[in-house]
Design an enzyme around this catalytic site. Sequence first.
Site, PDB file in Angstrom:
ATOM      1  N   TYR A   1      70.260  64.239  73.172  1.00 15.71           N
ATOM      2  CA  TYR A   1      71.384  65.028  72.661  1.00 15.71           C
ATOM      3  C   TYR A   1      72.494  64.991  73.720  1.00 15.71           C
ATOM      4  CZ  TYR A   1      67.509  66.958  69.862  1.00 15.71           C
ATOM      5  OH  TYR A   1      66.389  67.104  69.080  1.00 15.71           O
TER       6      TYR A   1
ATOM      7  N   ASN B   1      57.721  62.902  65.919  1.00 10.03           N
ATOM      8  CA  ASN B   1      57.988  61.720  65.081  1.00 10.03           C
ATOM      9  C   ASN B   1      56.861  60.693  65.116  1.00 10.03           C
ATOM     10  OD1 ASN B   1      60.742  62.441  64.190  1.00 10.03           O
ATOM     11  ND2 ASN B   1      61.182  62.341  66.364  1.00 10.03           N
TER      12      ASN B   1
ATOM     13  N   PHE C   1      64.753  70.304  61.534  1.00 13.16           N
ATOM     14  CA  PHE C   1      65.605  70.448  60.344  1.00 13.16           C
ATOM     15  C   PHE C   1      65.077  71.574  59.443  1.00 13.16           C
ATOM     16  CE2 PHE C   1      66.763  65.641  60.440  1.00 13.16           C
ATOM     17  CZ  PHE C   1      67.851  65.880  61.244  1.00 13.16           C
ATOM     18  N   PRO C   2      64.739  72.742  59.999  1.00 16.74           N
ATOM     19  CA  PRO C   2      64.176  73.808  59.147  1.00 16.74           C
ATOM     20  C   PRO C   2      65.155  74.249  58.051  1.00 16.74           C
ATOM     21  CG  PRO C   2      64.763  74.657  61.321  1.00 16.74           C
ATOM     22  CD  PRO C   2      64.858  73.167  61.408  1.00 16.74           C
TER      23      PRO C   2
HETATM   24  P1  NAP Z   1      68.825  72.726  60.941  1.00 18.25           P
HETATM   25  O1  NAP Z   1      68.218  73.718  61.855  1.00 18.25           O
HETATM   26  O2  NAP Z   1      68.085  72.375  59.711  1.00 18.25           O
HETATM   27  O3  NAP Z   1      70.295  73.175  60.516  1.00 18.25           O
HETATM   28  C1  NAP Z   1      71.158  73.710  61.485  1.00 18.25           C
HETATM   29  C2  NAP Z   1      72.539  73.917  60.878  1.00 18.25           C
HETATM   30  O4  NAP Z   1      72.492  74.888  59.846  1.00 18.25           O
HETATM   31  C3  NAP Z   1      73.488  74.493  61.904  1.00 18.25           C
HETATM   32  O5  NAP Z   1      73.968  73.526  62.778  1.00 18.25           O
HETATM   33  C4  NAP Z   1      74.545  75.125  61.010  1.00 18.25           C
HETATM   34  O6  NAP Z   1      75.350  74.052  60.505  1.00 18.25           O
HETATM   35  C5  NAP Z   1      73.695  75.680  59.881  1.00 18.25           C
HETATM   36  N1  NAP Z   1      73.254  77.074  60.129  1.00 18.25           N
HETATM   37  C6  NAP Z   1      72.303  77.526  60.974  1.00 18.25           C
HETATM   38  N2  NAP Z   1      72.166  78.864  60.896  1.00 18.25           N
HETATM   39  C7  NAP Z   1      73.055  79.284  59.989  1.00 18.25           C
HETATM   40  C8  NAP Z   1      73.391  80.552  59.465  1.00 18.25           C
HETATM   41  N3  NAP Z   1      72.792  81.661  59.866  1.00 18.25           N
HETATM   42  N4  NAP Z   1      74.351  80.615  58.522  1.00 18.25           N
HETATM   43  C9  NAP Z   1      74.965  79.514  58.093  1.00 18.25           C
HETATM   44  N5  NAP Z   1      74.695  78.266  58.549  1.00 18.25           N
HETATM   45  C10 NAP Z   1      73.747  78.156  59.478  1.00 18.25           C
HETATM   46  O7  NAP Z   1      69.125  71.334  61.699  1.00 18.25           O
HETATM   47  P2  NAP Z   1      69.108  70.870  63.192  1.00 18.25           P
HETATM   48  O8  NAP Z   1      69.847  71.795  64.082  1.00 18.25           O
HETATM   49  O9  NAP Z   1      69.495  69.458  63.232  1.00 18.25           O
HETATM   50  O10 NAP Z   1      67.563  70.962  63.581  1.00 18.25           O
HETATM   51  C11 NAP Z   1      67.039  72.034  64.340  1.00 18.25           C
HETATM   52  C12 NAP Z   1      66.634  71.586  65.706  1.00 18.25           C
HETATM   53  O11 NAP Z   1      65.515  70.689  65.611  1.00 18.25           O
HETATM   54  C13 NAP Z   1      67.692  70.754  66.446  1.00 18.25           C
HETATM   55  O12 NAP Z   1      68.714  71.543  66.998  1.00 18.25           O
HETATM   56  C14 NAP Z   1      66.848  70.037  67.453  1.00 18.25           C
HETATM   57  O13 NAP Z   1      66.597  70.887  68.558  1.00 18.25           O
HETATM   58  C15 NAP Z   1      65.556  69.759  66.659  1.00 18.25           C
HETATM   59  N6  NAP Z   1      65.491  68.391  66.087  1.00 18.25           N
HETATM   60  C16 NAP Z   1      64.523  67.558  66.522  1.00 18.25           C
HETATM   61  C17 NAP Z   1      64.400  66.274  66.030  1.00 18.25           C
HETATM   62  C18 NAP Z   1      63.322  65.373  66.543  1.00 18.25           C
HETATM   63  O14 NAP Z   1      63.417  64.152  66.354  1.00 18.25           O
HETATM   64  N7  NAP Z   1      62.303  65.912  67.173  1.00 18.25           N
HETATM   65  C19 NAP Z   1      65.279  65.826  65.015  1.00 18.25           C
HETATM   66  C20 NAP Z   1      66.257  66.714  64.551  1.00 18.25           C
HETATM   67  C21 NAP Z   1      66.342  67.991  65.088  1.00 18.25           C
HETATM   68  P3  NAP Z   1      76.860  74.173  59.970  1.00 18.25           P
HETATM   69  O15 NAP Z   1      77.501  75.345  60.639  1.00 18.25           O
HETATM   70  O16 NAP Z   1      77.483  72.861  60.318  1.00 18.25           O
HETATM   71  O17 NAP Z   1      76.700  74.337  58.486  1.00 18.25           O
END
Ligand code: NAP
Length: 310
Positions: free
Chosen positions: A59, A158, A206-207
């Site tokens: 990142y 992964n 991606f929760p």
């Molecule tokens: P996510 O948690 O599914 O979605 C996060 C997005 O949802 C935020 O950036 C924001 O986007 C929106 N959001 C979050 N809380 C909110 C709320 N209360 N109200 C409105 N919108 C809200 O996706 P992610 O951040 O990509 O995934 C979570 C974490 O997993 C990452 O940060 C990373 O640490 C980890 N990850 C790991 C891998 C891996 O390969 N191991 C891959 C991906 C991610 P907007 O404001 O743009 O709408």
Amino acid sequence: MTRHTQIGKTGLFVNPIGLGTNAVGGHNLYPNLNEETGKELVQAAIHHGVNFIDTAFIYGPGRSEEIVGEVIKETGKRSDIILATKGAHKCVGQDVVFDNSPAFLKQTVEESLKRLQTDYIDLFYIHFPDNDTPKDEAVGALKQLKDEGKIRAIGVSNFSIDQLIEANKDGYVDVYQGEYNLLQRSAEKVLLPYTVEQNISFIPYFPLAAGILAGKYNKDRVFNDLRSKMPHLQGEEFVQNLDKVEKLRKLANEKQTDVAHVVLAWYVTRDSIDVVIPGAKRAEQVVSNLRTLDVHLTADEIQEIDRIFQ
Ligand code: NAP
């Protein structure tokens, strides 16, 4: 008072609502990120009782770890934080390749320690599998780092089920991080059952399905970052997914809470899911997601959510 839960068999205790930080300094994933905003959201998380922070070398690359490390140092609360990071990406000229060799894993842990300004990492993951290294050898290298006190728990991310089984030959894998959310449930077939059987904690990434499960997008939303390539956010599939979110909104309204909080609460009712790491772009989102801790789902509600997203 924040409720703390153990991550699997690790001995690490965390607020079940953690923080994902790929949008903190993750300039290679999201264009136009403001680093001050990123810092503020990590500060807000810690201030409001989040103690589990997930980052990774890639990142940024490197920048997310640096910002997270800086904020933790400023708070003076390193010992209260459970810090997770990941490595496996190796920069070779202009290319980035995966390397799980023991020598590279040891090197990348040392580099993460420097960026994070700490002398131990609570949970270190192999971020992606490479093609060459036997997975038990890769995990063996992390076991040595654990014995040396440089890391406190071992994770992989992964990996396919076969790679996970190979990685866990000696029972050393503490945590598996994989894509899992109400719209992407393929992990339920073999990965989740294996983690339950082996007492490995499953941390879903991606929760919020990259934001759609937070319940605020509509069909006109256009994405200009990594989300522009995600099939579940395009065309007819996007419209169908928005319909499911609307059904969930009804339940969230009845419970006087937000869609995001019902979604996050649902995951921690799953066997082997102890903690979630929703990402955020702003401090308000982090604070809002902590309201998940007040959501109690009945057995019928858990089933209803399951049914909406089957
Ligand atoms: P996510 O948690 O599914 O979605 C996060 C997005 O949802 C935020 O950036 C924001 O986007 C929106 N959001 C979050 N809380 C909110 C709320 N209360 N109200 C409105 N919108 C809200 O996706 P992610 O951040 O990509 O995934 C979570 C974490 O997993 C990452 O940060 C990373 O640490 C980890 N990850 C790991 C891998 C891996 O390969 N191991 C891959 C991906 C991610 P907007 O404001 O743009 O709408």
